[in-house]
Design an enzyme around this catalytic site. Sequence first.
Site, PDB file in Angstrom:
ATOM      1  N   VAL A 111       1.004  -0.916  -0.021  1.00  0.00           N
ATOM      2  CA  VAL A 111      -0.076  -0.228   0.062  1.00  0.00           C
ATOM      3  C   VAL A 111       0.588   1.814  -0.166  1.00  0.00           C
ATOM      4  CG1 VAL A 111      -2.313  -0.529   0.868  1.00  0.00           C
ATOM      5  CG2 VAL A 111      -0.181   0.378   2.364  1.00  0.00           C
ATOM      6  N   ALA A 113       2.307   2.740  -1.938  1.00  0.00           N
ATOM      7  CA  ALA A 113       3.663   2.662  -2.541  1.00  0.00           C
ATOM      8  C   ALA A 113       3.436   2.607  -3.846  1.00  0.00           C
ATOM      9  CB  ALA A 113       4.239   1.030  -2.791  1.00  0.00           C
ATOM     10  N   GLY A 114       2.589   3.452  -4.655  1.00  0.00           N
ATOM     11  CA  GLY A 114       2.569   3.938  -6.612  1.00  0.00           C
ATOM     12  C   GLY A 114       2.104   2.864  -7.219  1.00  0.00           C
ATOM     13  N   LEU A 115       1.684   1.317  -7.186  1.00  0.00           N
ATOM     14  CA  LEU A 115       1.678   0.601  -7.133  1.00  0.00           C
ATOM     15  C   LEU A 115      -0.114   0.427  -7.530  1.00  0.00           C
ATOM     16  CD1 LEU A 115       4.008  -2.248  -5.448  1.00  0.00           C
ATOM     17  CD2 LEU A 115       4.047  -0.828  -8.013  1.00  0.00           C
ATOM     18  N   GLY A 116      -0.578   1.266  -6.916  1.00  0.00           N
ATOM     19  CA  GLY A 116      -1.870   1.194  -7.468  1.00  0.00           C
ATOM     20  C   GLY A 116      -3.210   1.028  -6.611  1.00  0.00           C
ATOM     21  N   SER A 117      -2.502   0.171  -4.723  1.00  0.00           N
ATOM     22  CA  SER A 117      -3.374  -0.943  -4.378  1.00  0.00           C
ATOM     23  C   SER A 117      -5.037  -0.237  -4.803  1.00  0.00           C
ATOM     24  CB  SER A 117      -2.079  -0.807  -3.297  1.00  0.00           C
ATOM     25  OG  SER A 117      -3.084  -0.275  -2.143  1.00  0.00           O
ATOM     26  N   SER A 118      -5.335   0.978  -4.116  1.00  0.00           N
ATOM     27  CA  SER A 118      -5.797   1.144  -3.407  1.00  0.00           C
ATOM     28  C   SER A 118      -7.438   1.282  -4.923  1.00  0.00           C
ATOM     29  CB  SER A 118      -6.644   2.563  -3.162  1.00  0.00           C
ATOM     30  OG  SER A 118      -7.285   3.576  -3.763  1.00  0.00           O
ATOM     31  N   ALA A 119      -6.476   1.335  -6.210  1.00  0.00           N
ATOM     32  CA  ALA A 119      -7.873   1.569  -7.010  1.00  0.00           C
ATOM     33  C   ALA A 119      -8.598   0.089  -8.069  1.00  0.00           C
ATOM     34  CB  ALA A 119      -7.342   1.870  -8.605  1.00  0.00           C
ATOM     35  N   ASP A 161      -5.117   5.152 -12.543  1.00  0.00           N
ATOM     36  CA  ASP A 161      -4.767   3.837 -11.756  1.00  0.00           C
ATOM     37  C   ASP A 161      -6.090   3.359 -12.079  1.00  0.00           C
ATOM     38  OD1 ASP A 161      -2.152   4.636 -10.955  1.00  0.00           O
ATOM     39  OD2 ASP A 161      -3.287   4.424  -8.396  1.00  0.00           O
TER      40      ASP A 161
HETATM   41  O1  PMV Z   1      -0.058   7.502  -6.528  1.00  0.00           O
HETATM   42  P1  PMV Z   1       1.056   6.887  -7.524  1.00  0.00           P
HETATM   43  O2  PMV Z   1       2.081   6.959  -7.078  1.00  0.00           O
HETATM   44  O3  PMV Z   1       0.748   5.113  -9.020  1.00  0.00           O
HETATM   45  O4  PMV Z   1       1.049   8.282  -8.511  1.00  0.00           O
HETATM   46  C1  PMV Z   1       0.317   8.533  -9.730  1.00  0.00           C
HETATM   47  C2  PMV Z   1       0.505   9.010 -10.826  1.00  0.00           C
HETATM   48  C3  PMV Z   1       0.580  10.662 -10.927  1.00  0.00           C
HETATM   49  O5  PMV Z   1       0.953  11.503 -12.295  1.00  0.00           O
HETATM   50  C4  PMV Z   1       1.857  10.911  -9.816  1.00  0.00           C
HETATM   51  C5  PMV Z   1      -0.262  11.125 -10.438  1.00  0.00           C
HETATM   52  C6  PMV Z   1      -1.891  10.751 -11.077  1.00  0.00           C
HETATM   53  O6  PMV Z   1      -3.260  11.860 -10.488  1.00  0.00           O
HETATM   54  O7  PMV Z   1      -1.864  10.586 -12.247  1.00  0.00           O
END
Ligand code: PMV
Length: 329
Positions: A111, A113-119, A161
Site C-alpha cells: 500500500v 507505494a505507487g502500485l495502485g493498490s487502492s484503485a 490507476d
Molecule cells: O499514486 P501513484 O503513486 O500511482 O501516482 C499516480 C501518478 C501521478 O501521475 C503522480 C498522479 C496521477 O493522478 O496521475
Amino acid sequence: MYSLDEVTASAPAKVILFGEHFVVYGEPAIVLAIDKRAYASVKMRNDSKIYINSTDLGIAGYFEKNRFISEHGDQNAELKLKPIKNAIQKVLERVRKSVGVNVEIHSHIPVAAGLGSSAAVVAAVTKATSHLLDIGLSKEEIASITLESERLVHGTSSGIDPTITTYGGVLLFRKGKGFMQIDVKEDMPLIIGNTEIERSTGELVSIVRQRREKYPSIINPLIKAGGKIALKAVNALENHNFTVLGELMNINHALLYALGVSNSQLEKLVYAAREDGAYGAKLTGAGGGGCMIALSPPERTKQIAEAIEKAGGKAFAVKKSEEGVRIEN
Ligand code: PMV
C-alpha cells in the site's frame, strides 16, 4: 436475482513505465498491469450495513446511514474504507434497494507505494458487488465508478490507476481522453524496488504544481519532454527494443528528479540497478518514496534484485498481467 452466496473478484496492481506527473498536465503516459492482485469477496447481509474487513490493513468497521463505526484500526480507518463504501453505494443505487453487504479484502499489493493498490481494491469490490446483485457493468462503468469513488476521498487524479486496473495489459493513457492498448508480445523482465517509505500522491502532485507555478518557462518544457518520451517508448515497446526503453526510462527519471519528486533512497535504488547492468531504472508513481522499477536483461534479474536489496530496498520481479478486473469464482 441474488442466486450467489458470495462473489470474489480481483484486480491487478500497476507500474507506470513512463509519464507519471506529466500525465496530470495532459501528456500521455504508459502504464502496465502487473501480476500482483487485490481480492474482494462480497456477500449479502440481512440488514443495511456496509461492513468492510481488510486483514492486510488491519482495519474493520461498518457504514450505516453514512455513519462509520470502527471495529479495529487507527483513526484513518474511515478515510481508508470510504472509497470502497462509495463504490458499493454507487452499485447499490442501480438496484434501488437498501441492501447491506459484507466485504472481505485480501491484497498482495503493497500500500501507498505507487502500485495502485487502492484503485485495485475498489475495482475488485465494484465488480464483485455488481456480480452478486446480477447487474452487468461494462468495464467503462467499473473504471468510472472506481475513479469517482476515489476522487471523493483523494481529490483529483488523472484516472490512470482506475483505468489500468480495470482493463489490464499495457496502455498509452491520456487524462480525459481515454487510452490505446499497446501490443507487447514478449515479456519484459521488470524488477520493482520498494523503498517502503509511505507517501501521499496528493502532496507530491502539489510539489510539482508549485514548482511549475514558480518556474513555468523551465518546468513546462520538461513536462512536454516527458510526453515525448512516452510516445517514443510506444515504438520501442512494440519492437522489444530494451536498450532504447532503458535509455528512455533514465531520461524520464531525470525529468522527475528535476520536478522535485525523487529522494535519496529512490536514487540509491535506481543507481544500484543501473550499476548492476539494468537497461534503465526510474522511480514509478508519485515518487517521494514508494517504488522504483528497473528493466533487466533476462539473465541478470537475480543480481539486480540483490543489488536493490543491498541498497536498502525490497525487491521483487513482476510480469505483465493481460487481465484487468475479473470474477474469481
Ligand atoms: O499514486 P501513484 O503513486 O500511482 O501516482 C499516480 C501518478 C501521478 O501521475 C503522480 C498522479 C496521477 O493522478 O496521475
